[in-house]
Motif scaffolding. Structure first.
Motif, PDB file in Angstrom:
ATOM      1  N   PRO A 230      -1.024  79.384  30.812  1.00  0.00           N
ATOM      2  CA  PRO A 230      -2.075  78.608  30.129  1.00  0.00           C
ATOM      3  C   PRO A 230      -2.981  79.514  29.309  1.00  0.00           C
ATOM      4  CG  PRO A 230      -2.618  78.871  32.447  1.00  0.00           C
ATOM      5  CD  PRO A 230      -1.249  79.461  32.271  1.00  0.00           C
ATOM      6  N   SER A 231      -3.467  78.984  28.181  1.00  0.00           N
ATOM      7  CA  SER A 231      -4.368  79.754  27.311  1.00  0.00           C
ATOM      8  C   SER A 231      -5.762  79.871  27.911  1.00  0.00           C
ATOM      9  CB  SER A 231      -4.454  79.093  25.931  1.00  0.00           C
ATOM     10  OG  SER A 231      -4.950  77.765  26.042  1.00  0.00           O
ATOM     11  N   ALA A 232      -6.052  79.018  28.893  1.00  0.00           N
ATOM     12  CA  ALA A 232      -7.340  79.058  29.602  1.00  0.00           C
ATOM     13  C   ALA A 232      -7.085  78.559  31.022  1.00  0.00           C
ATOM     14  CB  ALA A 232      -8.368  78.181  28.901  1.00  0.00           C
ATOM     15  N   PRO A 233      -7.917  78.956  31.974  1.00  0.00           N
ATOM     16  CA  PRO A 233      -7.706  78.522  33.354  1.00  0.00           C
ATOM     17  C   PRO A 233      -7.749  76.993  33.477  1.00  0.00           C
ATOM     18  CG  PRO A 233      -9.289  80.326  33.261  1.00  0.00           C
ATOM     19  CD  PRO A 233      -9.070  79.875  31.850  1.00  0.00           C
ATOM     20  N   LEU A 234      -6.887  76.476  34.352  1.00  0.00           N
ATOM     21  CA  LEU A 234      -6.870  75.048  34.643  1.00  0.00           C
ATOM     22  C   LEU A 234      -7.543  74.792  35.983  1.00  0.00           C
ATOM     23  CD1 LEU A 234      -3.212  74.290  33.536  1.00  0.00           C
ATOM     24  CD2 LEU A 234      -5.266  73.350  32.471  1.00  0.00           C
ATOM     25  N   VAL A 267       1.520  66.955  33.811  1.00  0.00           N
ATOM     26  CA  VAL A 267       1.102  68.282  33.351  1.00  0.00           C
ATOM     27  C   VAL A 267       0.852  68.262  31.841  1.00  0.00           C
ATOM     28  CG1 VAL A 267       1.877  70.659  32.968  1.00  0.00           C
ATOM     29  CG2 VAL A 267       2.188  69.599  35.196  1.00  0.00           C
ATOM     30  N   ILE A 268       1.773  67.655  31.112  1.00  0.00           N
ATOM     31  CA  ILE A 268       1.613  67.583  29.655  1.00  0.00           C
ATOM     32  C   ILE A 268       0.344  66.822  29.288  1.00  0.00           C
ATOM     33  CG2 ILE A 268       2.633  66.640  27.543  1.00  0.00           C
ATOM     34  CD1 ILE A 268       5.386  67.229  28.823  1.00  0.00           C
ATOM     35  N   THR A 269       0.076  65.726  30.011  1.00  0.00           N
ATOM     36  CA  THR A 269      -1.145  64.949  29.773  1.00  0.00           C
ATOM     37  C   THR A 269      -2.391  65.786  30.076  1.00  0.00           C
ATOM     38  OG1 THR A 269       0.007  62.886  30.305  1.00  0.00           O
ATOM     39  CG2 THR A 269      -2.408  62.868  30.423  1.00  0.00           C
ATOM     40  N   LEU A 270      -2.342  66.538  31.188  1.00  0.00           N
ATOM     41  CA  LEU A 270      -3.468  67.384  31.571  1.00  0.00           C
ATOM     42  C   LEU A 270      -3.731  68.462  30.519  1.00  0.00           C
ATOM     43  CD1 LEU A 270      -5.587  68.418  33.614  1.00  0.00           C
ATOM     44  CD2 LEU A 270      -3.730  69.700  34.732  1.00  0.00           C
ATOM     45  N   LEU A 271      -2.684  69.085  30.029  1.00  0.00           N
ATOM     46  CA  LEU A 271      -2.832  70.130  29.015  1.00  0.00           C
ATOM     47  C   LEU A 271      -3.439  69.564  27.728  1.00  0.00           C
ATOM     48  CD1 LEU A 271       0.587  71.947  29.538  1.00  0.00           C
ATOM     49  CD2 LEU A 271      -1.667  72.904  30.042  1.00  0.00           C
ATOM     50  N   ALA A 272      -2.964  68.385  27.335  1.00  0.00           N
ATOM     51  CA  ALA A 272      -3.493  67.767  26.110  1.00  0.00           C
ATOM     52  C   ALA A 272      -4.957  67.391  26.281  1.00  0.00           C
ATOM     53  CB  ALA A 272      -2.655  66.541  25.761  1.00  0.00           C
ATOM     54  N   ARG A 273      -5.307  66.840  27.448  1.00  0.00           N
ATOM     55  CA  ARG A 273      -6.681  66.392  27.685  1.00  0.00           C
ATOM     56  C   ARG A 273      -7.660  67.560  27.734  1.00  0.00           C
ATOM     57  NH1 ARG A 273      -9.071  65.761  32.460  1.00  0.00           N
ATOM     58  NH2 ARG A 273      -7.085  65.628  33.590  1.00  0.00           N
ATOM     59  N   THR A 274      -7.216  68.675  28.315  1.00  0.00           N
ATOM     60  CA  THR A 274      -8.110  69.843  28.446  1.00  0.00           C
ATOM     61  C   THR A 274      -7.979  70.802  27.272  1.00  0.00           C
ATOM     62  OG1 THR A 274      -6.414  70.992  29.754  1.00  0.00           O
ATOM     63  CG2 THR A 274      -8.073  69.725  30.975  1.00  0.00           C
ATOM     64  N   ARG A 275      -7.084  70.467  26.315  1.00  0.00           N
ATOM     65  CA  ARG A 275      -6.855  71.287  25.129  1.00  0.00           C
ATOM     66  C   ARG A 275      -6.476  72.736  25.487  1.00  0.00           C
ATOM     67  NH1 ARG A 275     -11.126  69.231  20.482  1.00  0.00           N
ATOM     68  NH2 ARG A 275     -10.682  67.001  20.741  1.00  0.00           N
ATOM     69  N   VAL A 276      -5.653  72.829  26.505  1.00  0.00           N
ATOM     70  CA  VAL A 276      -5.119  74.128  26.919  1.00  0.00           C
ATOM     71  C   VAL A 276      -3.701  74.247  26.383  1.00  0.00           C
ATOM     72  CG1 VAL A 276      -4.393  75.552  28.885  1.00  0.00           C
ATOM     73  CG2 VAL A 276      -6.557  74.275  28.976  1.00  0.00           C
ATOM     74  N   THR A 277      -3.386  75.359  25.761  1.00  0.00           N
ATOM     75  CA  THR A 277      -2.040  75.596  25.232  1.00  0.00           C
ATOM     76  C   THR A 277      -1.166  76.208  26.328  1.00  0.00           C
ATOM     77  OG1 THR A 277      -2.918  75.965  23.025  1.00  0.00           O
ATOM     78  CG2 THR A 277      -0.692  76.797  23.472  1.00  0.00           C
ATOM     79  N   ALA A 278       0.062  75.690  26.453  1.00  0.00           N
ATOM     80  CA  ALA A 278       1.013  76.221  27.428  1.00  0.00           C
ATOM     81  C   ALA A 278       1.953  77.183  26.711  1.00  0.00           C
ATOM     82  CB  ALA A 278       1.786  75.094  28.091  1.00  0.00           C
ATOM     83  N   HIS A 279       1.728  78.469  26.893  1.00  0.00           N
ATOM     84  CA  HIS A 279       2.592  79.474  26.282  1.00  0.00           C
ATOM     85  C   HIS A 279       3.858  79.659  27.114  1.00  0.00           C
ATOM     86  CE1 HIS A 279      -0.498  80.580  23.400  1.00  0.00           C
ATOM     87  NE2 HIS A 279      -1.377  80.704  24.389  1.00  0.00           N
ATOM     88  N   GLN A 280       4.986  79.856  26.424  1.00  0.00           N
ATOM     89  CA  GLN A 280       6.296  80.075  27.071  1.00  0.00           C
ATOM     90  C   GLN A 280       6.591  78.970  28.089  1.00  0.00           C
ATOM     91  OE1 GLN A 280       5.615  84.171  28.449  1.00  0.00           O
ATOM     92  NE2 GLN A 280       7.065  84.873  26.897  1.00  0.00           N
ATOM     93  N   LEU A 281       6.419  77.750  27.648  1.00  0.00           N
ATOM     94  CA  LEU A 281       6.645  76.596  28.515  1.00  0.00           C
ATOM     95  C   LEU A 281       8.139  76.444  28.813  1.00  0.00           C
ATOM     96  CD1 LEU A 281       5.546  73.968  29.866  1.00  0.00           C
ATOM     97  CD2 LEU A 281       5.976  72.828  27.667  1.00  0.00           C
TER      98      LEU A 281
END
Length: 319
Positions: A230-234, A267-281
């Protein structure tokens, strides 16, 4: 009628149960796999099917025949490649193939079989001079030479290099296409997943599961794995509350979640809502290895060897 029926099979050595109430059937024309940890009772089970061991209790039938009482008749329809096989050291490959062909009223032509298994250059080589992989290929050829209706293959590709292993897999698929039923004992998960229509998992002498490879994988606790950096902590609380989540692991900033398809969507919904980028997904399905580990609590990386007082059955021919 199933071509193989095993009902409440039991076999003990020195008072210790090796097979404890195993039941399954094998339908005509299928490739039926038997998986299990070392010492689980796989080889003892199939040796009872072959008539090489006498069950203490239970019932075994091969095409309706008792493999012990009707051994001669069963031998005409069933070919076997044992986990441990040996021939007299001085017999040549050509002599062994010809000898085994003579045991059957309508044998297969061993020449194309030898060619398919890479034995043609070694026809004049003595058994004692063959490598372990070459001896294994010869053992497979001898199991098929009687043109059997059923073939039992115990640790089919042990000792074979990757190319020879895949060529042998294709051979097994081809003989099944010709109507031969295959009972396959293996510890190679890739082999079982590719070849088998159904698999019996045996653990501690008991039947732990019986299903298709896909069905066993679906039973796996974490049938889908999603990993990313993650680009930022979740928020850990939100991660632990994901639907279908089985486990979560943090390592070097990377998050790995095991769960279901529902977990992936969440997980995808959570990432979109928190605007966190998932690197090397990465999203991957569980494998038969994962299902095996869930069912038995261990991985199986070496061929089974019986540790019972009774010696393992072997093939031996004196020239």
């Amino acid at each position: 009628m199933p071509v193989i029926e095993v009902t409440e099979l039991r076999k003990s050595y020195g008072g210790r149960p090796a097979v404890d109430g195993v039941s399954f059937t094998v339908e005509e024309g299928e490739i039926f796999g038997v998986l299990g940890p070392n010492g689980a009772g796989k080889t003892t089970t199939v040796e009872c099917v072959e008539g090489l061991r006498v069950p203490d209790a239970g019932r075994v039938r091969v095409t309706g025949l008792d493999p012990v009482a009707d051994h001669g008749q069963v031998a005409q329809v069933l070919g076997a490649q044992l986990q441990q096989s040996r021939l007299q050291a001085k017999i040549t490959v050509r002599e062994a193939l010809g000898l085994y062909a003579a045991f059957h009223p309508r044998p297969a032509d061993w020449r194309p079989l030898a060619e398919r298994l890479g034995l043609t250059p070694h026809l004049n080589s003595r058994f004692g001079k063959l490598s372990g992989g070459q001896q294994q290929r010869l053992s497979i050829a001898l199991a098929l030479i009687g043109d059997p209706r059923i073939v039992v293959l115990d640790e089919l590709t042990t000792g074979l290099d990757p190319r020879a292993r895949r060529d042998t897999w294709q051979l097994i698929e081809d003989i099944r296409a010709n109507g031969v039923t295959v009972l396959l004992v293996t510890h190679f998960m890739e082999e079982a997943q590719r070849l088998c229509d159904r698999i019996a998992v045996i653990d501690k002498g008991r039947l732990a599961a019986l299903d298709t490879p896909a069905g066993l994988i679906r039973r796996s606790a974490g049938a889908t794995v999603i990993s990313f950096t993650p680009s930022a902590p979740l928020d850990e609380h939100e991660l632990n509350g994901l639907p279908g989540l089985v486990s979560i692991e943090h390592q070097g900033g990377r998050v790995t979640l095991s769960g279901t398809d529902e977990t992936v969507n969440a997980v995808i919904t959570l990432l979109a809502r928190t605007r966190v980028t998932a690197h090397q997904l990465r999203v991957t399905d569980a494998t038969l290895d994962d299902a095996f580990l869930d069912l038995t609590g261990q991985t199986d990386s070496t061929p089974e060897r019986d540790t019972t007082p009774e010696p393992a059955a072997t093939e031996e021919v004196q020239a």
